[in-house]
Design a protein around this motif. Structure first.
Motif: not given
Length: 473
Positions: A304-318
């Motif tokens: 995702c070359e133009n991605l500006k924000t990455l959010k991980l919410v309530s993830c039991k594992n990455i």
């Protein structure tokens, strides 16, 4: 003189006769005087005031608003605060129609109100429609109105059938061509295609109980920019409503103008995420919540070359260890500005290391209520070299020395916020860390309720450059 006349004269001359006039007292004279004046005033007032008849009531007065054109009356109604506009619709049918034209957003709780066509006739200019509450029915023929549908464990069992939901979508599509946002549950690809054909301006879509097949209809929305997919959620939807790699590939091919994508309870993998990164060149924000992702999915984010924000919410594992080799060797997201982890398990060092490597260009890093964020895991954040904003909240395993060892390496740090991290102590703040505080633009420091750093900084004269922006929350 007759006998009767003599008797009458005798009674009048008698001292105890009731017919004999009694001299009025001073109090009676005073009352009579003022009573006569009040009667005179009342008679004069009545002579000046025309008599009120039944024909001259408020109900018979002419409606002067009829002289105003619709556009002028609409301008007047728009000046009324939104909470009070609804009462204006009760004035008359004309005001009801004008008020309906001003409404842009509704939440439908009565499905019959939609299928009968009354929603589109009552509100012809709708832009946002939420149908989730209306899709939940009781065991009887009536519709159950709920205020918080996410808290119901029997949600899936009380949903309307797919055919019923599709019929409602067709009615909505026929009357709301200006629709911009739609929230719906248990729809099929055919129902979504009917909306896509009629509502070409739709830009935001939220699908609950979504599966790969349903995503075949999402590709019909040519101008779709914001998409939220809710697949499997514990207590709400079963495992059959999952979005897998196949669904993500279908989505990537059909929605190439996506700007924001949120995946909740989805089961994708490396190939699906990679396809989205390569096809959706405009994607700027990706949110992954409570995922069931396959091993190695994180490697796809690097595409995702133009991605500006990455959010991980309530993830039991990455991510799990299997497949991380490809992730570690892939390129990072060059345009990334913000990484946010909220209520996530970050105990696995390899997956956190891979995540930080992909997001090494981040300027803002947020850790909020993350389990397992100790000094060892936080030390991996040294891979970030351009961080300007750090926000740490509810991470009780992190210590003062662990925090200091990392942020002293960030020479561009300007904003620091540390809240509710009980192992970060005021007494352990070193002179080097104090010097860093003095150079910050903004500092919000409340690691625990007993923190007194603000007072000590004032006494020591620290906070020269950033003193104006120092905040104590």
């Amino acid at each position: 003189m007759s006998l009767t006349e003599k008797k009458k004269e005798k009674e009048e001359n008698s001292p105890i006769s009731p017919l004999k006039k009694r001299r009025a007292s001073w109090s009676e004279l005073w009352v009579n005087h003022h009573h006569s004046h009040s009667l005179g005033f009342t008679s004069k007032f009545q002579s000046l005031t025309p008599p009120i008849t039944k024909s001259k009531t408020l109900l018979s007065l002419p409606d002067l608003t009829l002289l105003l054109p619709d556009l002028t009356l609409l301008t007047i109604i728009t000046k009324v605060p939104s909470p009070h506009r609804k009462s204006l619709s009760l004035v008359c049918k004309r005001w009801l129609r004008l008020h309906g034209g001003l409404v842009r957003s509704v939440k439908v709780s009565d499905w019959e109100f939609l299928t009968s066509g009354r929603v589109v006739s009552r509100f012809p200019n709708l832009e946002t429609v939420d149908l989730v509450s209306g899709c939940l029915v009781s065991s009887s023929s009536g519709v159950l109105v709920v205020s918080s549908y996410k808290s119901l464990s029997f949600f899936e069992e009380r949903l309307l059938s797919v055919e019923t939901v599709d019929r409602g979508l067709r009615v909505l599509a026929e009357g709301c061509s200006s629709l911009r946002k739609l929230v719906v549950v248990n729809a099929s690809e055919l129902g979504l295609l009917s909306v896509a054909e009629a509502c070409t301006r739709l830009q935001e879509l939220e699908l609950h109980k979504c599966s790969d097949t349903v995503l075949l209809g999402v590709g019909g929305f040519e101008n779709l920019q914001v998409l939220r997919l809710v697949g499997s959620v514990d207590g709400l939807y079963g495992n059959e409503s999952l979005v897998s790699d196949i669904g993500l590939m279908i989505l990537a091919q059909g929605c190439k103008r996506l700007v924001k994508l949120e995946l909740v309870g989805c089961r994708g993998g490396f190939n699906g995420v990679k396809e989205i990164g390569e096809c959706c060149q405009m994607l700027e924000e990706l949110t992954v919540c409570d995922h069931k992702m396959e091993a190695g999915w994180l490697g796809g984010v690097g595409y995702c070359e133009n991605l500006k924000t990455l959010k991980l919410v309530s993830c039991k594992n990455i991510d799990v260890e299997i497949g991380l080799g490809e992730c570690l060797s892939c390129c990072s997201c060059p345009a990334l500005e913000r990484l946010q982890l909220e209520k996530c398990q970050v105990r696995d060092k390899n997956s956190v290391k891979a995540l930080f490597q992909i997001c090494e260009a981040a300027r803002e890093v947020v850790f909020k209520d993350c389990w397992g964020l100790d000094d060892d895991i936080f030390s991996l954040a040294m891979s970030f070299r351009r961080v300007k904003v750090l926000y740490v909240e509810g991470c009780s395993l992190l210590t003062t020395s662990g925090l200091e060892s990392v942020i002293l390496q960030w020479h561009e740090l300007e904003h620091l916020k540390v809240v509710s991290c009980k192992n970060v102590k005021d007494s352990e703040v070193s002179p080097l860390l104090s010097a860093l505080f003095s150079d910050l633009v903004e500092l919000q420091w409340r690691p625990d309720t007993r923190s007194h750093l603000f007072s000590s900084l004032i006494g020591a004269g620290i906070g020269g450059k950033g003193a104006k922006f120092f905040k104590k929350t």
